[in-house]
Design an enzyme around this catalytic site. Structure first.
Site, PDB file in Angstrom:
ATOM      1  CD  GLU A 322      -3.180   0.824   2.115  1.00 39.91           C
ATOM      2  OE1 GLU A 322      -2.841   0.484   3.258  1.00 39.91           O
ATOM      3  OE2 GLU A 322      -4.365   1.062   1.815  1.00 39.91           O
ATOM      4  CG  HIS A 351       6.192 -29.737   4.070  1.00 43.16           C
ATOM      5  ND1 HIS A 351       6.447 -31.084   3.895  1.00 43.16           N
ATOM      6  CD2 HIS A 351       7.082 -29.311   4.984  1.00 43.16           C
ATOM      7  CE1 HIS A 351       7.441 -31.444   4.694  1.00 43.16           C
ATOM      8  NE2 HIS A 351       7.836 -30.393   5.371  1.00 43.16           N
ATOM      9  CE  LYS A 455     -12.109   3.569   1.192  1.00 40.95           C
ATOM     10  NZ  LYS A 455     -11.673   4.623   2.129  1.00 40.95           N
TER      11      LYS A 455
END
Lengths: 532, 532
Positions: A322, A351, A455
């Site tokens: 960000e 793994h 937004k």
């Protein structure tokens, strides 16, 4: 490079930071020996810029703001007496409030003590607190923490179900710097409804952390919440973990917040050094710059070998991406900057995706984080003379060696033990490394213009939903396709959004929309079962 | 491309899968209209190869193994009656065992019923079970699940502390295909010690899932564990979630495993289609291939907008990166393949790294996962006529639109609701997409040679540790530097490993090593406080 040469390079570049119990090893990044010297002019400029930032310069020009997270742990450095006072007063208020809650002087209506803490926040108001809580929580915690960090009704419900009847003695923090974050507001409303359902007053269980004068601040004041704590415009969400945002939940949990601040302050002191070889934040930033060519050309994989650090990579993912992921630089040139960050924990990740790290596309550099102290007391011997912790350490070294062998670069941070000071130091280390890197590539690390776009477009979808539903209710029991509705409400340009709104609305009972499936799903028709 | 053109493209390419309640939208990947046609010869070859694989060909040539995870949900397709029988017998055994545990016919020594389940496993033996448990768990679960997935003694201790006295009625699963995974073995030994500390027999609380004849299988047999369930060499760890590895813990938790299998089988049926436009697994693989140029040139960001799917990206990170991240292709040419995968959940991630996705380095393509049904019952209106779930949906659309606007590619999967069949379908969808992609780029998706390298090098570190400690004990109370010890034990080529072993050993009490700090940390000296 053979092992002996690697060892010589290790010794040459090892950055020792005894005051914070940390070493940083950059020897397995494949920069040439003149790299740091070549970069020194830019590095010195970054030091100057950081000095200016710490002195109160407008380091976030787009938003015309100072950038003050370093003052939080050294209030004496704040650029004004007023700011210093605010920081110190807030810290004292956090400690006083925490003491009162723990002592049962501030108590829920129907129980002697608050024993649960529900924190509602998202992004910078969630990840830092979650990381600290998970890293430092013990069975001796004073309160049990829960987090709501999304506007997923099922997710909210799940947390509330987990708390169950304990809501009676649950203190709820609502954390939003702007005081207007919709996800957090939604969480708050859902939680308030849950309190009411138990015939409890939400307000008498609620605390706000928010900017003075914000919407949330006004609500908390008007409804006489238990307390409220300030956020300031010179603190960004992703660097707010050592403000009230992170300190309040940590203190309530029982974590020694002075130690967190102390560790951060010690790291800050170290990383103000203008001697690059002894400055771990500068060395991190320069290593990143080398690996990514200053253009995000490689991903940063974070591999802490400690379960308690599992959220650290996600915390850094936010902090780094960000901060650095920007379209334009400070001269307004389009640069599309950033570094992609991911990782979970070792040895577990060995793994999983470490197969690709060793053999696959060489599009990353790794950062190993080692914690030398395994835990409390003596460990079980799982083999003669070998503990689980020895294996954890051996897996770290073995995997790192396997990457080196195949020409994959890596950094390594070693910390002596995982405690509040070292967590504070890690936070401060990366905050400053990100700041340095941003200066090296000339971007503003402290704004987030791209978040606004999503937004705004989401707001448009909500508005469109209102129009779609109003139209259907105005024509109840008549079926229409998405395209027909889009046309009717003069949103011809948004049939796809209309379609998706209808698909969502018709699966849920809230808006009483029924669906008549079409031959293809996109030809389906929808109707309101009730008129408006 | 404007919204109308996008809608036309959406309608054109939308892959509808009503049998699994799913749609896949590839319209916002920027391939040209002739792309799928151009790829069709390779795609048809991949279909053929997948047919062969499903018929029992040696699809994992390096290990000379068949690849049989598709048979788990359609045992009738197994290449031999014996394999079919094994699958069906195991499924029945899982159901019988689960019934007995739930009914209290199999019970702990000191309580009426097992109410907790502790699963010990790592990688493929942990992530799948964790994902399913988190995605489908409810407050009506029959048992509470806990996971140990690392060799971190502090992490293990933490889980054991969380279980506390409930260990008395905790059933412990030890899951290791090879039966020799060190991390899992260590977890098992630590947990067994915890049972003993409570004067409980570990063996009477233990169940194994492992290959027949493995070390773990032998232990479980010899010590008369409560039960054991087989793994087969034709199932890989990362595709084992619908074998006993995932089904046993899921069934014990109370999840309807037949529905998981049913969803997977239905998805398998769909994705056997050789009509590419109706085959969502092929379309996924082809979209990945387009975005990454078949060379891992872009990262895959997974964004499920649902808290319950939070572990899905991590599950896929393993599945995809461990399968595709290979040095060599099937012709033994060095290709360094792979696709990097990361993500957590929306809307939460919008407040973290989505800033970079929208504005920063364009080194990724996103996959949005939408769940249309918000949850149970009617939701709270957080605004007039708007629910939290409406916002979640709007954020998904808004963020996707914001990415599209800036030329960032994305896929979208919509599922009607999150339940056992849809989770089974998602698992099957990605298993096959990975298989197809591997065939398109000609790599073996079913081995993991790179994992071995790290293990081997870790083994060397453990061996070296033994030599270092033996040397110090043989010269107790005498101090040596790492370099001196390396020389003395004839490991001149490994001073760095020796140094790190000493740094780790001197911080922990287990090996009784003391340290005399040097001027620089690398010059420190170490001594054993006890002789051997």
């Amino acid at each position: 490079m053979n092992n002996i040469a690697l060892w010589e390079r290790y010794k040459k570049y090892l950055c020792e930071c005894p005051s914070i119990g940390m070493t940083l090893d950059i020897s397995r990044m494949n920069f040439a020996d003149d790299y740091l010297v070549r970069m020194e002019p830019g590095t010195q400029k970054a030091y100057q810029a950081m000095d200016a930032l710490e002195s109160g310069a407008i380091a976030n020009p787009d938003e015309n703001r100072m950038v003050g997270h370093y003052w939080l742990r050294s209030p004496g450095l704040a650029p004004s007496a007023a700011i210093r006072q605010e920081i110190e007063d807030t810290l004292r208020a956090i400690k006083d409030f925490t003491f009162s809650v723990h002592a049962g002087k501030i108590f829920p209506r129907k129980r002697a003590r608050f024993t649960h803490l529900l924190s509602i926040g998202i992004g910078g108001s969630a990840l830092g607190p979650q990381f600290i809580s998970d890293a430092l929580g013990t069975s001796a915690d004073k309160m049990k923490l829960h987090f709501i960090d999304n506007t997923d009704p099922d997710g909210i419900n799940r947390v509330l179900t987990e708390i169950g009847g304990d809501l009676v003695d649950t203190l709820t923090l609502v954390i939003s710097k702007s005081g207007g974050t919709i996800e957090t507001r939604n969480g708050m409303l859902e939680v308030a409804a849950a309190y009411r359902k138990l015939k409890l007053s939400f307000e008498r269980h609620a605390v706000a952390v928010t900017g003075v004068g914000s919407k949330l601040d006004e609500i908390a004041k008007k409804d006489c919440w238990l307390a409220k704590f300030p956020m300031w415009d010179w603190i960004g969400g992703r660097t707010s973990v050592l403000s009230a945002v992170g300190l309040l939940p940590a203190a309530l949990q029982g974590i020694h917040i002075e130690s967190l601040l102390k560790g951060a302050a010690l790291c800050d002191a170290l990383t103000r050094s203008k001697n690059t070889l002894t400055n771990p934040a500068a060395l991190l930033a320069l290593s990143w710059h080398h690996a990514t060519e200053g253009k995000g050309k490689k991903d940063m994989v974070i591999l802490p070998y400690k379960d308690r650090l599992m959220l650290f990579p996600r915390y850094l993912q936010q902090l780094i991406m960000e901060s650095l992921g920007k379209e334009k630089d400070l001269n307004n040139a389009v640069v599309n900057q950033g570094i992609s960050v991911y990782g979970n924990k070792g040895a577990t990740d060995q793994h999983a995706y470490v197969q690709q790290l060793r053999d696959g596309v060489n599009n990353f550099f790794a950062t190993f984080v080692e914690v030398r102290k395994d835990g409390e007391g003596v460990s079980l011997a799982v083999d003669p003379g070998v503990t689980s912790g020895d294996y954890l350490n051996a897996y770290l070294q073995g995997t790192r060696n396997a990457l080196t062998e195949n020409g994959r670069q890596s950094l390594a941070i070693s910390i002596e033990k995982l405690d509040a000071p070292s967590i504070g130091a890690l936070i401060a280390l990366y905050e400053r490394a990100v700041g340095f890197y941003a200066m090296l590539v000339n971007v503003n690390a402290y704004h987030q213009p791209g978040v606004e776009a999503g937004k705004k477009m989401a707001g448009a979808v909500i508005k469109l939903q209102g129009e779609v539903l109003a139209f259907l209710r105005g024509n109840s029991d008549n079926y229409f396709t998405a395209e027909e509705i889009a046309l009717a409400i003069k949103s011809e340009e948004s049939p796809e959004s209309v379609f998706k709104i209808l698909e969502h609305a018709s699966v849920n009972p809230d808006h009483k929309i029924k669906k008549s499936p079409g031959n293809r799903i996109v030809d389906s028709k929808y109707a309101a079962t009730e008129s408006s």
